[in-house]
Design a protein around this motif. Structure first.
Motif, short mmCIF file in Angstrom:
data_model
loop_
_atom_site.label_atom_id
_atom_site.label_comp_id
_atom_site.label_asym_id
_atom_site.label_seq_id
_atom_site.Cartn_x
_atom_site.Cartn_y
_atom_site.Cartn_z
N PHE A 1 0.83 -1.21 0.00
CA PHE A 1 0.00 0.00 0.00
C PHE A 1 0.87 1.26 0.00
N CYS A 2 1.92 1.27 0.84
CA CYS A 2 2.82 2.42 0.88
C CYS A 2 3.53 2.63 -0.45
N ILE A 3 3.96 1.53 -1.08
CA ILE A 3 4.61 1.63 -2.38
C ILE A 3 3.64 2.20 -3.41
N PHE A 4 2.38 1.75 -3.35
CA PHE A 4 1.37 2.24 -4.29
C PHE A 4 1.14 3.74 -4.10
N VAL A 5 1.01 4.19 -2.85
CA VAL A 5 0.73 5.60 -2.57
C VAL A 5 1.89 6.48 -3.04
N PHE A 6 3.11 6.18 -2.54
CA PHE A 6 4.26 7.00 -2.90
C PHE A 6 4.60 6.88 -4.39
N GLY A 7 4.38 5.67 -4.93
CA GLY A 7 4.63 5.49 -6.36
C GLY A 7 3.66 6.31 -7.20
N SER A 8 2.39 6.37 -6.76
CA SER A 8 1.41 7.15 -7.52
C SER A 8 1.76 8.63 -7.49
N PHE A 9 2.26 9.12 -6.35
CA PHE A 9 2.67 10.52 -6.29
C PHE A 9 3.78 10.81 -7.29
N THR A 10 4.76 9.91 -7.32
CA THR A 10 5.89 10.10 -8.24
C THR A 10 5.46 10.03 -9.69
N VAL A 11 4.62 9.03 -10.00
CA VAL A 11 4.15 8.87 -11.39
C VAL A 11 3.34 10.09 -11.83
N ARG A 12 2.51 10.62 -10.93
CA ARG A 12 1.68 11.78 -11.28
C ARG A 12 2.53 13.00 -11.63
N THR A 13 3.64 13.18 -10.91
CA THR A 13 4.51 14.32 -11.25
C THR A 13 5.15 14.13 -12.62
N TRP A 14 5.55 12.89 -12.93
CA TRP A 14 6.14 12.63 -14.25
C TRP A 14 5.10 12.80 -15.35
N LEU A 15 3.86 12.37 -15.11
CA LEU A 15 2.81 12.56 -16.11
C LEU A 15 2.53 14.04 -16.33
N TYR A 16 2.60 14.82 -15.25
CA TYR A 16 2.44 16.27 -15.37
C TYR A 16 3.51 16.86 -16.29
N TYR A 17 4.75 16.43 -16.08
CA TYR A 17 5.84 16.93 -16.91
C TYR A 17 5.65 16.52 -18.37
N MET A 18 5.23 15.26 -18.60
CA MET A 18 5.04 14.79 -19.97
C MET A 18 3.88 15.51 -20.66
N ARG A 19 2.81 15.81 -19.89
CA ARG A 19 1.70 16.57 -20.48
C ARG A 19 2.16 17.96 -20.91
N LEU A 20 3.01 18.56 -20.09
CA LEU A 20 3.50 19.90 -20.41
C LEU A 20 4.38 19.87 -21.66
N ARG A 21 5.23 18.86 -21.77
CA ARG A 21 6.08 18.73 -22.95
C ARG A 21 5.24 18.52 -24.20
N LYS A 22 4.19 17.71 -24.07
CA LYS A 22 3.32 17.45 -25.21
C LYS A 22 2.58 18.71 -25.62
N ARG A 23 2.15 19.50 -24.61
CA ARG A 23 1.43 20.74 -24.90
C ARG A 23 2.30 21.71 -25.69
N TYR A 24 3.54 21.81 -25.28
CA TYR A 24 4.43 22.75 -25.94
C TYR A 24 5.13 22.16 -27.17
N ASP A 25 4.97 20.82 -27.32
CA ASP A 25 5.66 20.14 -28.42
C ASP A 25 7.13 20.53 -28.41
N PHE A 26 7.70 20.45 -27.18
CA PHE A 26 9.08 20.90 -26.97
C PHE A 26 9.95 19.68 -26.70
N HIS A 27 10.79 19.32 -27.64
CA HIS A 27 11.64 18.12 -27.52
C HIS A 27 13.04 18.54 -27.13
N LEU A 28 13.51 17.97 -26.00
CA LEU A 28 14.84 18.32 -25.51
C LEU A 28 15.89 17.45 -26.19
#
Length: 399
Positions: free
Chosen positions: A372-399
């Motif tokens: 359960f702890c792994i799921f909770v903390f893992g979901s927090f981490t994954v959500r931040t990465w998804l946020y970053y990927m959504r922003l990159r997709k929005r800007y169509d900005f490839h590093l």
């Protein structure tokens, strides 16, 4: 000349300033500080009413800024980046004093170091206790082998306990001090209109009962700040005007009124000073929420705009916005990844024990808790990465 040893004086600079003023009342005037030995030096003289302020910053020479000199401040001493200034005016008459940003930033760095030590030692302790408890509740013979170097073993154990206690004290003490310094600063930085427009608790209760005020809760929004911004803007379009946010940042209070076009921005800053707030307020933004946490420095900004006007944005530059998103991702990944590794290692031990010695209720319960702890903390981490990927997709900005 007298010398006073205060090992943890920098953990609570406000308390140290009050102590220095009390020493001046007794006729002991500050003349020196050794930051390495943690000793203050005083010379005995006449009793004086002196207000002291401690700062931490690079200060070349003995001169202060013009604003501090005009306010009556004089420099007493400097030791490394630490400096002490004094003022013989009454506290009520003083309008300007030294900033606390350097102390807050230094305290935060020290707190991160001790937090890392605390997490590491706690992980070792949990692993050992898990193995011991697992052995005690299973039909497994436990053999205790006495250490040939028992003096060294117990000395290291005592040292580890001392470091653990010091880490706990340091984290809690520094966190408390930083909260005070940040709240002291935020009291000046909070939006004036927001404070003046604050309703009484009784009035809020009446509005809730009449249905004119609703409270919505958002947990973990800082892991997907773009979705919080979109949600708040949608609420405004439907006539739910944001009135205030709770101190914890989880409860959002809305007053039902006419629809508005409002742009929101949830901004994360490792440390923010007065210029950061002044810059955005001068551009027309209002701070709807300022977090008081030392680990999560979030500010929710809002700015109303008219129909036909382009939606205002704090981050007009794509690269700056992505840099901000990367900072969010890195911060939470560093925070949660070590915890997940510790829990995964513990699950591995339990699973190995279940294969070798069978399954028990305790081992199953511990495994479920760790998962359960792994799921909770893992979901927090994954959500931040998804946020970053959504922003990159929005800007169509490839590093």
């Amino acid at each position: 000349m007298i010398k006073v040893f205060r090992p943890f004086w920098s953990y609570d600079v406000k308390k140290t300033e009050v102590w220095l003023s009390d020493m001046a009342k007794k006729g002991y005037l500050l003349v020196g500080l050794n930051r390495w030995t943690r000793c203050f030096f005083f010379r005995q003289g006449k009793s004086k009413l002196i207000t002291y302020r401690i700062g931490y910053d690079k200060m070349h020479g003995s001169s202060l800024s013009r604003s501090l000199l005009d306010e009556g401040w004089i420099k007493v001493l400097q030791s490394g980046k630490w400096y002490v200034i004094s003022n013989e005016k009454h506290l009520e008459q003083i309008k300007t004093s030294s900033v606390r940003e350097g102390i807050i930033k230094r305290n935060r760095t020290i707190m991160y170091i001790f937090s890392g030590i605390l997490i590491y030692l706690t992980g070792i302790a949990i692993s050992n206790l898990t193995i011991i408890s697992f052995s005690l509740f299973q039909d497994v013979s436990v053999e205790i082998v006495e250490s040939p170097l028992w003096i060294l073993t117990y000395s290291l154990l005592g040292f580890a306990i001392a470091i653990y206690v010091l880490s706990i004290y340091s984290v809690f003490k520094i966190n408390k001090t930083n909260k005070y310094l940040i709240s002291e600063k935020n009291n000046k930085l909070q939006s004036v209109n927001h404070i003046e427009g604050r309703l009484s608790k009784e009035k809020e209760k009446q509005l809730k009962l009449s249905g004119q005020m609703v409270v919505k809760r958002k947990y973990g929004w800082m892991y997907s700040p773009d979705r919080l911004e979109k949600w708040l803007e949608t609420m405004e379009e439907h006539g739910y005007n944001l009135y205030r946010v709770s101190r914890t940042g989880t409860a959002f209070y809305f007053i039902i009124d006419s629809p508005r076009r409002v742009s929101y921005c949830a901004d994360y800053q490792n440390i923010s000073d007065e210029s950061y707030f002044d810059m955005h307020r001068d551009a027309g933004w209002k701070s709807a929420f300022i977090s008081y946490s030392s680990l999560q420095r979030w500010t929710i900004w809002s700015r109303e705009f008219s129909e036909g006007e382009e939606r205002p944005q704090i981050y007009s530059d794509k690269s700056h916005h992505l840099k901000h998103a990367r900072r969010v991702v890195i911060t939470y990944t560093i925070l949660f990844l070590p915890l997940m590794i510790i829990y995964i290692l513990n699950i591995g031990l339990f699973i190995e024990g279940m294969f070798n010695n069978g399954t028990s209720r305790l081992s199953l319960l511990n495994t479920v808790m760790f998962l359960f702890c792994i799921f909770v903390f893992g979901s927090f981490t994954v959500r931040t990465w998804l946020y970053y990927m959504r922003l990159r997709k929005r800007y169509d900005f490839h590093l």
